[in-house]
Design an enzyme around this catalytic site. Sequence first.
Site, PDB file in Angstrom:
ATOM      1  N   GLU A 151      -6.740 -48.393   7.658  1.00 19.89           N
ATOM      2  CA  GLU A 151      -7.713 -49.402   8.179  1.00 19.89           C
ATOM      3  C   GLU A 151      -8.384 -50.282   6.416  1.00 19.89           C
ATOM      4  O   GLU A 151      -7.608 -49.611   5.571  1.00 19.89           O
ATOM      5  CB  GLU A 151      -9.046 -48.452   7.560  1.00 19.89           C
ATOM      6  CG  GLU A 151      -9.992 -47.670   8.571  1.00 19.89           C
ATOM      7  CD  GLU A 151      -9.807 -47.984   9.838  1.00 19.89           C
ATOM      8  OE1 GLU A 151      -9.677 -48.900  10.096  1.00 19.89           O
ATOM      9  OE2 GLU A 151      -9.179 -47.256  11.262  1.00 19.89           O
ATOM     10  N   HIS A 184     -13.791 -46.370  13.799  1.00 18.78           N
ATOM     11  CA  HIS A 184     -12.588 -46.621  13.522  1.00 18.78           C
ATOM     12  C   HIS A 184     -12.144 -45.806  12.583  1.00 18.78           C
ATOM     13  O   HIS A 184     -13.249 -46.179  11.499  1.00 18.78           O
ATOM     14  CB  HIS A 184     -11.755 -47.865  13.571  1.00 18.78           C
ATOM     15  CG  HIS A 184     -12.308 -48.987  14.434  1.00 18.78           C
ATOM     16  ND1 HIS A 184     -10.713 -49.368  15.252  1.00 18.78           N
ATOM     17  CD2 HIS A 184     -12.675 -49.542  15.387  1.00 18.78           C
ATOM     18  CE1 HIS A 184     -10.697 -50.063  15.759  1.00 18.78           C
ATOM     19  NE2 HIS A 184     -12.386 -49.744  16.591  1.00 18.78           N
ATOM     20  N   ASP A 202      -2.725 -45.325  10.674  1.00 16.63           N
ATOM     21  CA  ASP A 202      -2.872 -46.089  11.553  1.00 16.63           C
ATOM     22  C   ASP A 202      -3.452 -46.151  10.077  1.00 16.63           C
ATOM     23  O   ASP A 202      -3.294 -45.415   8.751  1.00 16.63           O
ATOM     24  CB  ASP A 202      -4.323 -45.703  12.223  1.00 16.63           C
ATOM     25  CG  ASP A 202      -5.197 -46.424  12.329  1.00 16.63           C
ATOM     26  OD1 ASP A 202      -4.723 -47.934  13.300  1.00 16.63           O
ATOM     27  OD2 ASP A 202      -6.370 -46.825  12.741  1.00 16.63           O
ATOM     28  N   ASP A 260      -7.588 -42.019  14.045  1.00 13.37           N
ATOM     29  CA  ASP A 260      -6.717 -42.983  15.777  1.00 13.37           C
ATOM     30  C   ASP A 260      -5.680 -42.544  15.232  1.00 13.37           C
ATOM     31  O   ASP A 260      -5.113 -42.934  16.591  1.00 13.37           O
ATOM     32  CB  ASP A 260      -7.178 -44.840  14.781  1.00 13.37           C
ATOM     33  CG  ASP A 260      -8.633 -45.464  15.321  1.00 13.37           C
ATOM     34  OD1 ASP A 260      -9.387 -44.519  15.968  1.00 13.37           O
ATOM     35  OD2 ASP A 260      -8.733 -46.604  14.397  1.00 13.37           O
TER      36      ASP A 260
END
Length: 233
Positions: free
Chosen positions: A9, A150, A7, A155
């Site tokens: 960001e 998040h 994942d 995640d």
Amino acid sequence: MREIIFDTETTGFDPASGDRMVEIGCVELINRVPSGRTFHAYYNPQRDMPSAAEAVHGLSSLFLSDKPLFLHGVEELLDFLGDSPLVAHNARFDFGFLNHELRLCARPDICMTRMIDTVAIARTMHPGAKHSLDALCTRYGIDRSHRIKHGALLDAELLAQLYIELTGGRQIGLGLAQKEEKAQFGGEPVALAAVRPLRPARVFAASAEELERHAAFIATLDKPLWLEGSRAA
């Protein structure tokens, strides 16, 4: 079978407009079981962090200002990824940012055939339902109470649990499923079961010494029942 759940960001939604990746988290699965190996890194995006993005993941420009550039950590990341299939939720988004950063480093893109998208899997399994990570964790009873904002590694860890559920991985871990899933979710064919090595047949024949001891024991028995019929004959 090795797979990487990952994942990212970012500073926004579109790398073509100048948005950058600021965090990546990866979890290694071996035969759909977490191996315990992870990769996690923050990167200095060399630009400001929009307030809307910071509200989602909590990463400020100040926090990221002393983090390394993606260029300086790319080798470590690529070594961890290897040539394994890469699993992400809404994977085209994460692949888009990852490949954008690789291009900025004059590195080749990661081939999209390695992509497995859990959103596509969920849409096939649960048409008409909500397919966000939060909604799917709720559906499958995955605890996300510790997820306040998040975070790429957090995640990825949640997604690893979800991916195992979506693909029947717990059953696979017990060796109960022996089938292969075609790449209908955006990647190469992925084996849904670990192929167990064949074991040589066990030898149960008695040895000569054991046979001798058995004969000696039988000779000590007084009128064994199994000989009554043969004596009468």
